[in-house]
Design an enzyme around this catalytic site. Structure first.
Site, PDB file in Angstrom:
ATOM      1  N   ALA A  79      18.713 103.087   6.914  1.00  0.00           N
ATOM      2  CA  ALA A  79      20.323 103.112   6.410  1.00  0.00           C
ATOM      3  C   ALA A  79      20.510 101.669   5.673  1.00  0.00           C
ATOM      4  CB  ALA A  79      21.124 103.324   7.556  1.00  0.00           C
ATOM      5  N   ARG A  86      24.000 100.348  -3.710  1.00  0.00           N
ATOM      6  CA  ARG A  86      24.168  99.986  -5.135  1.00  0.00           C
ATOM      7  C   ARG A  86      23.784  98.818  -5.678  1.00  0.00           C
ATOM      8  NH1 ARG A  86      23.116 105.073  -6.617  1.00  0.00           N
ATOM      9  NH2 ARG A  86      24.544 106.385  -6.319  1.00  0.00           N
ATOM     10  N   ARG A  87      23.153  98.138  -4.683  1.00  0.00           N
ATOM     11  CA  ARG A  87      22.405  96.620  -5.018  1.00  0.00           C
ATOM     12  C   ARG A  87      20.929  96.375  -5.108  1.00  0.00           C
ATOM     13  NH1 ARG A  87      26.264  92.682  -1.344  1.00  0.00           N
ATOM     14  NH2 ARG A  87      28.299  93.496  -1.645  1.00  0.00           N
ATOM     15  N   GLY A  88      20.286  97.618  -4.696  1.00  0.00           N
ATOM     16  CA  GLY A  88      18.722  97.902  -4.838  1.00  0.00           C
ATOM     17  C   GLY A  88      18.231  97.286  -3.459  1.00  0.00           C
ATOM     18  N   GLU A 112      11.607 112.726   7.766  1.00  0.00           N
ATOM     19  CA  GLU A 112      12.274 114.023   7.459  1.00  0.00           C
ATOM     20  C   GLU A 112      13.834 113.867   7.301  1.00  0.00           C
ATOM     21  OE1 GLU A 112      10.912 117.507   9.840  1.00  0.00           O
ATOM     22  OE2 GLU A 112      12.762 117.092  11.042  1.00  0.00           O
ATOM     23  N   TYR A 123      13.777 108.217  -1.933  1.00  0.00           N
ATOM     24  CA  TYR A 123      12.319 108.335  -1.421  1.00  0.00           C
ATOM     25  C   TYR A 123      11.142 108.861  -2.315  1.00  0.00           C
ATOM     26  CZ  TYR A 123      14.792 108.103   3.084  1.00  0.00           C
ATOM     27  OH  TYR A 123      15.641 107.761   4.101  1.00  0.00           O
TER      28      TYR A 123
END
Length: 156
Positions: A79, A86-88, A112, A123
């Site tokens: 997480a 949105r900052r990589g 999963e 991913y």
């Protein structure tokens, strides 16, 4: 690996902010501690600037929790706090997870996720590929059933 209380607190804060409650994916504190007590789990933290290691008291932007068995490792939780997206940072943290697994001799990684998870692109961009579906595995708070997508990344 049993984490210091400060790390547990910071992981819980990110998880509670990052996981939408309607999907019931967030773990509670007891589940997190129990997983770490088993001994085959590890975790990683990332700071707002992509730094690691994060020291006691530093702000945490994200985390991962993984469990290994022999030469395979499963990414259990991953997480990034919504205010740091949105900052990589997700890519940095996922690459760090993959590289440390490779350095530890892991041959395959698994994860999963629920169908529709916005992290699917992240991913896939890092080489994870779908290998199975668990129909109706997740249940939303209003009773809707969602498939779980099992994914694999072969490291060797």
């Amino acid at each position: 690996m049993i984490a210091p209380e400060d790390d547990i607190d910071r992981i819980m804060a990110v998880m509670e902010a990052a996981f939408p409650p309607e999907f019931g994916e967030a773990w509670n504190r007891r589940q997190l501690i129990d997983a770490m007590i088993v001994g085959n789990c590890r975790y990683g933290l990332i700071g707002p600037e992509g730094d690691e290691p994060v020291r006691e008291g530093d702000e945490v932007a994200g985390f991962f929790l993984a469990r290994s068995v022999l030469d395979e490792e499963e990414l259990l939780l991953f997480a990034i706090h919504p205010s740091f997206r949105r900052r990589g940072l997700g890519g940095i943290l996922l690459r760090r997870f993959i590289e440390t697994a490779r350095n530890r001799g892991m041959h395959r990684l698994f994860l999963e996720m629920r169908r529709g998870n916005p992290a699917a692109g992240l991913y896939a961009a890092h080489g994870f590929r779908p290998v199975g579906i668990r129909p109706g595995y997740y249940r939303t708070t209003d009773g809707v059933r969602l498939d779980a997508i099992s994914q694999e990344l072969v490291l060797v």
